[in-house]
Motif scaffolding. Structure first.
Motif, PDB file in Angstrom:
ATOM      1  N   THR A 156       3.786   8.510  -2.785  1.00 21.34           N
ATOM      2  CA  THR A 156       3.463   8.196  -4.184  1.00 21.34           C
ATOM      3  C   THR A 156       3.959   9.283  -5.125  1.00 21.34           C
ATOM      4  N   ARG A 157       3.933  10.531  -4.668  1.00 23.35           N
ATOM      5  CA  ARG A 157       4.452  11.620  -5.507  1.00 23.35           C
ATOM      6  C   ARG A 157       5.943  11.423  -5.775  1.00 23.35           C
ATOM      7  N   ARG A 158       6.688  11.036  -4.736  1.00 27.37           N
ATOM      8  CA  ARG A 158       8.133  10.813  -4.922  1.00 27.37           C
ATOM      9  C   ARG A 158       8.386   9.603  -5.819  1.00 27.37           C
ATOM     10  N   LEU A 159       7.583   8.552  -5.647  1.00 26.10           N
ATOM     11  CA  LEU A 159       7.777   7.346  -6.447  1.00 26.10           C
ATOM     12  C   LEU A 159       7.333   7.533  -7.892  1.00 26.10           C
ATOM     13  N   ASP A 183     -11.126   7.694   2.867  1.00 28.98           N
ATOM     14  CA  ASP A 183     -11.305   7.432   1.440  1.00 28.98           C
ATOM     15  C   ASP A 183     -10.299   8.195   0.586  1.00 28.98           C
ATOM     16  N   ARG A 184      -9.855   9.365   1.075  1.00 31.92           N
ATOM     17  CA  ARG A 184      -8.903  10.168   0.309  1.00 31.92           C
ATOM     18  C   ARG A 184      -7.584   9.418   0.109  1.00 31.92           C
ATOM     19  N   GLY A 185      -7.126   8.733   1.151  1.00 27.76           N
ATOM     20  CA  GLY A 185      -5.888   7.972   1.035  1.00 27.76           C
ATOM     21  C   GLY A 185      -6.017   6.805   0.075  1.00 27.76           C
ATOM     22  N   LEU A 186      -7.138   6.084   0.137  1.00 30.87           N
ATOM     23  CA  LEU A 186      -7.344   4.970  -0.787  1.00 30.87           C
ATOM     24  C   LEU A 186      -7.488   5.469  -2.219  1.00 30.87           C
ATOM     25  N   TYR A 187      -8.070   6.638  -2.387  1.00 31.37           N
ATOM     26  CA  TYR A 187      -8.209   7.182  -3.747  1.00 31.37           C
ATOM     27  C   TYR A 187      -6.827   7.507  -4.326  1.00 31.37           C
ATOM     28  N   THR A 188      -5.908   7.982  -3.477  1.00 29.60           N
ATOM     29  CA  THR A 188      -4.533   8.231  -3.932  1.00 29.60           C
ATOM     30  C   THR A 188      -3.891   6.946  -4.436  1.00 29.60           C
ATOM     31  N   ILE A 189      -4.085   5.865  -3.683  1.00 26.23           N
ATOM     32  CA  ILE A 189      -3.542   4.573  -4.107  1.00 26.23           C
ATOM     33  C   ILE A 189      -4.157   4.130  -5.425  1.00 26.23           C
ATOM     34  N   GLN A 191      -5.428   5.887  -7.813  1.00 26.78           N
ATOM     35  CA  GLN A 191      -5.025   6.720  -8.944  1.00 26.78           C
ATOM     36  C   GLN A 191      -3.575   6.479  -9.374  1.00 26.78           C
ATOM     37  N   CYS A 192      -2.700   6.181  -8.413  1.00 28.36           N
ATOM     38  CA  CYS A 192      -1.256   6.156  -8.706  1.00 28.36           C
ATOM     39  C   CYS A 192      -0.649   4.761  -8.806  1.00 28.36           C
ATOM     40  N   CYS A 193      -1.357   3.729  -8.386  1.00 25.90           N
ATOM     41  CA  CYS A 193      -0.742   2.397  -8.288  1.00 25.90           C
ATOM     42  C   CYS A 193      -1.502   1.361  -9.114  1.00 25.90           C
ATOM     43  N   PRO A 194      -1.410   1.417 -10.424  1.00 27.83           N
ATOM     44  CA  PRO A 194      -2.160   0.469 -11.262  1.00 27.83           C
ATOM     45  C   PRO A 194      -1.658  -0.959 -11.161  1.00 27.83           C
ATOM     46  N   GLU A 195      -0.404  -1.137 -10.688  1.00 24.87           N
ATOM     47  CA  GLU A 195       0.165  -2.483 -10.576  1.00 24.87           C
ATOM     48  C   GLU A 195      -0.031  -3.092  -9.180  1.00 24.87           C
ATOM     49  N   LEU A 196      -0.852  -2.473  -8.363  1.00 24.17           N
ATOM     50  CA  LEU A 196      -1.059  -2.957  -6.998  1.00 24.17           C
ATOM     51  C   LEU A 196      -1.647  -4.368  -7.006  1.00 24.17           C
ATOM     52  N   ARG A 197      -1.037  -5.229  -6.184  1.00 28.20           N
ATOM     53  CA  ARG A 197      -1.492  -6.616  -6.101  1.00 28.20           C
ATOM     54  C   ARG A 197      -2.008  -6.980  -4.711  1.00 28.20           C
ATOM     55  N   ARG A 198      -1.588  -6.262  -3.706  1.00 26.56           N
ATOM     56  CA  ARG A 198      -1.957  -6.608  -2.328  1.00 26.56           C
ATOM     57  C   ARG A 198      -2.266  -5.340  -1.552  1.00 26.56           C
ATOM     58  N   LEU A 199      -3.428  -5.300  -0.900  1.00 27.80           N
ATOM     59  CA  LEU A 199      -3.830  -4.152  -0.098  1.00 27.80           C
ATOM     60  C   LEU A 199      -4.398  -4.643   1.229  1.00 27.80           C
ATOM     61  N   GLU A 200      -3.815  -4.159   2.325  1.00 28.61           N
ATOM     62  CA  GLU A 200      -4.274  -4.526   3.667  1.00 28.61           C
ATOM     63  C   GLU A 200      -4.618  -3.257   4.427  1.00 28.61           C
ATOM     64  N   VAL A 201      -5.893  -3.103   4.768  1.00 31.33           N
ATOM     65  CA  VAL A 201      -6.365  -1.927   5.497  1.00 31.33           C
ATOM     66  C   VAL A 201      -7.191  -2.362   6.708  1.00 31.33           C
ATOM     67  N   SER A 202      -6.822  -3.463   7.325  1.00 32.72           N
ATOM     68  CA  SER A 202      -7.594  -3.978   8.445  1.00 32.72           C
ATOM     69  C   SER A 202      -7.607  -2.976   9.593  1.00 32.72           C
ATOM     70  N   GLY A 203      -8.769  -2.816  10.203  1.00 35.41           N
ATOM     71  CA  GLY A 203      -8.913  -1.904  11.332  1.00 35.41           C
ATOM     72  C   GLY A 203      -9.066  -0.450  10.955  1.00 35.41           C
ATOM     73  N   VAL A 212     -13.241   1.559  -1.726  1.00 32.81           N
ATOM     74  CA  VAL A 212     -12.876   0.197  -2.111  1.00 32.81           C
ATOM     75  C   VAL A 212     -13.227  -0.042  -3.576  1.00 32.81           C
ATOM     76  N   PHE A 213     -14.367   0.471  -4.019  1.00 36.40           N
ATOM     77  CA  PHE A 213     -14.753   0.343  -5.423  1.00 36.40           C
ATOM     78  C   PHE A 213     -13.707   0.979  -6.334  1.00 36.40           C
ATOM     79  N   ASP A 214     -13.188   2.151  -5.933  1.00 34.81           N
ATOM     80  CA  ASP A 214     -12.170   2.826  -6.739  1.00 34.81           C
ATOM     81  C   ASP A 214     -10.921   1.964  -6.881  1.00 34.81           C
ATOM     82  N   VAL A 215     -10.506   1.351  -5.773  1.00 38.57           N
ATOM     83  CA  VAL A 215      -9.288   0.547  -5.800  1.00 38.57           C
ATOM     84  C   VAL A 215      -9.455  -0.661  -6.718  1.00 38.57           C
ATOM     85  N   VAL A 216     -10.529  -1.416  -6.552  1.00 40.20           N
ATOM     86  CA  VAL A 216     -10.691  -2.628  -7.364  1.00 40.20           C
ATOM     87  C   VAL A 216     -10.962  -2.293  -8.826  1.00 40.20           C
ATOM     88  N   SER A 217     -11.460  -1.091  -9.104  1.00 34.55           N
ATOM     89  CA  SER A 217     -11.729  -0.703 -10.495  1.00 34.55           C
ATOM     90  C   SER A 217     -10.466  -0.225 -11.202  1.00 34.55           C
TER      91      SER A 217
END
Length: 473
Positions: A156-159, A183-189, A191-203, A212-217
């Motif tokens: 995400t830093r490079r992008l 949770d640290r990895g999801l928090y990075t997403i 914070q940096c990916c406001p246009e995210l439309r699809r997230l798969e973290v199964s398993g 999860v609250f941070d991502v959907v908010s």
């Protein structure tokens, strides 16, 4: 000493000096933070990273875990005349280098994230092409040993170089099966990916509700969320800060339409109530093996989420006919329903669904031993557009139910009768004579003759028959 020998000595000294300079530049480039290394998403003990071009001096000292590293673009080759004299004759240009940039980008689009990072280190041209924004709408990482949190941070830093702190092009993140995700990895997403439309973290069982609250908010465009197997997730909601900023109708701000919470064992009715109240646009919901859910939770669901098309409550042992009565309130919008192994469901619940959900296309009722021919008959007469039906392990269903099914559901394509003890070859022949489009038939552990199976094969030529009769082949 001759003039030619002096000249030869001078050339050797200059060549040695330039080669040392080149090595120094190469070492310096290894310390420059710019481009994710392949070691970012591959364990250092992989063969491709120990020897050859894929090796990295920075990662050779690190063992036991996957680390994230970055490198500068591949340096431009020195063109000093003395180097040319000492180098080998140049080979003919590789055929792949003749391809135009557009074709190369198209080829790169089929590569997973780790291979794309490797391509970025081949040469300067490939570096520029590999970081084309069109290739970074999706990040896919897999593997139990990957340090996903660090990998996501580096990527995400490079992008974010062109748009500081924001990845505007990234729309999909798939890190299924990466057990080291926290949770640290999801928090990075988030914070940096406001246009995210699809997230798969199964398993990824280490993530919690707060992440999860941070991502959907922070990702208001999120439509597809897969948290199956995340046993710590018990709810989907906005953070308290996001709720305060929004109006009292803030629940409508969560735009999730697809939600998979399979194997979220801790999910209870109250959590489902909160999910339904905040995710009112849900159309696909999968709650397989959420064993604490009851009919009350389904009542909350139907009140808020009136647009559901696909619903699975398989292996939810407390769901009964009363729960199906609530599900039936979805009426013609419901197209897919799975109630497999819900042992409390009987013909009564099937009648509710058949009466109000007339456009049902798929029904999985395997293991619902309370279903009889009467339930199948009511289903066949009301849901005539049914295409897939699984009533395996329903011992009370017999040829009578199959006959009614065959005479009403002509579009049936998939039928599973596995372990239905009362089914015989006569019922199968009636199905085959009326349902010509049948593509899959499961009669494993059924007392069916070889003649009946051959009859099915003659009339339904595209049908794949799953059976346990060794005489039929």
């Amino acid at each position: 000493m001759s003039l030619s020998s002096d000249l030869s000595c001078s050339k050797k000294q200059n060549t040695t000096h330039i080669i040392q300079m080149q090595r120094g530049d190469s070492d310096l480039s290894m310390r420059t933070l710019s481009t994710p290394s392949p070691a970012l998403i591959c364990p250092p003990n992989l063969p491709g990273f120990q020897n050859g071009r894929g090796s990295s001096t920075s990662s050779s000292s690190i063992t036991g875990e996957t680390v994230a590293m970055v490198h500068s673009p591949p340096p431009t080759r020195l063109t000093h005349p003395l180097i040319r004299l000492a180098s080998r004759p140049q080979k003919e240009q590789a055929s792949i280098d003749r391809l135009p940039d557009q074709s190369m980008v198209q080829i790169f689009s089929f590569l997973p994230t780790n291979q794309l990072c490797r391509c970025a280190r081949v040469c300067r041209r490939w570096y520029n092409l590999a970081w084309d924004p069109r290739l970074w709408r999706t990040i896919r990482l897999t593997g139990e040993t990957i340090n996903v949190d660090r990998a996501l941070k580096v990527l995400t830093r490079r992008l974010c170089q062109d748009t500081p702190n924001v990845c505007l092009m990234l729309e999909t993140v798939t890190v299924s099966g990466c057990r080291r995700l926290t949770d640290r990895g999801l928090y990075t997403i988030a914070q940096c990916c406001p246009e995210l439309r699809r997230l798969e973290v199964s398993g990824c069982y280490n993530i919690s509700n707060e992440a999860v609250f941070d991502v959907v908010s922070l990702c208001p465009n999120l439509e597809h969320l897969d948290v199956s197997g995340c046993s710590k997730v018990t709810c989907i909601s906005l953070t308290r800060e996001a709720s305060i900023k929004l109006s009292p109708l803030h629940g409508k701000q969560i735009s999730i339409r697809y939600l998979d919470m399979t194997d979220c064992f801790v999910l209870e009715d109250e959590g489902l109530h909160t999910i339904a109240a905040h995710c009112t646009q849900l159309t696909h919901l999968y709650l397989r093996r959420c064993v604490r859910l009851t009919d009350e939770g389904l009542r909350y669901l139907v009140i808020y989420c009136t647009s559901i098309k696909e619903l699975s409550v398989s292996d939810c042992r407390f769901v009964s006919d009363f729960g199906l009565r609530e599900i039936a309130k979805l009426e013609s919008r419901l197209r897919y329903l799975s109630i497999a192994h819900c042992g409390r469901v009987t013909d009564v619940g099937i009648r509710y669904v058949a009466k109000y959900c007339s456009k049902l296309r798929y029904l999985n009722a395997r293991g619902c031993e309370g279903i009889t021919d009467h339930g199948v008959e009511y289903l066949a007469k009301n849901c005539t557009k049914l295409k897939s039906l699984d009533i395996g392990k329903c011992p009370l269903v017999s040829d009578t139910g199959l006959e009614c099914l065959a005479l009403n559901c002509f579009n049936l394509k998939r039928l599973s009768l596995k372990s239905c003890e009362s089914i015989t070859g006569q019922g199968l022949q009636i199905v085959a004579a009326n349902c010509f489009d049948l593509q899959m038939l499961n009669v494993q552990d059924c007392e069916v003759s070889v003649e009946a199976l051959r009859f099915v094969k003659r009339h339904c030529k595209r049908c794949v028959i799953e059976h346990t009769n060794p005489a039929f082949f």
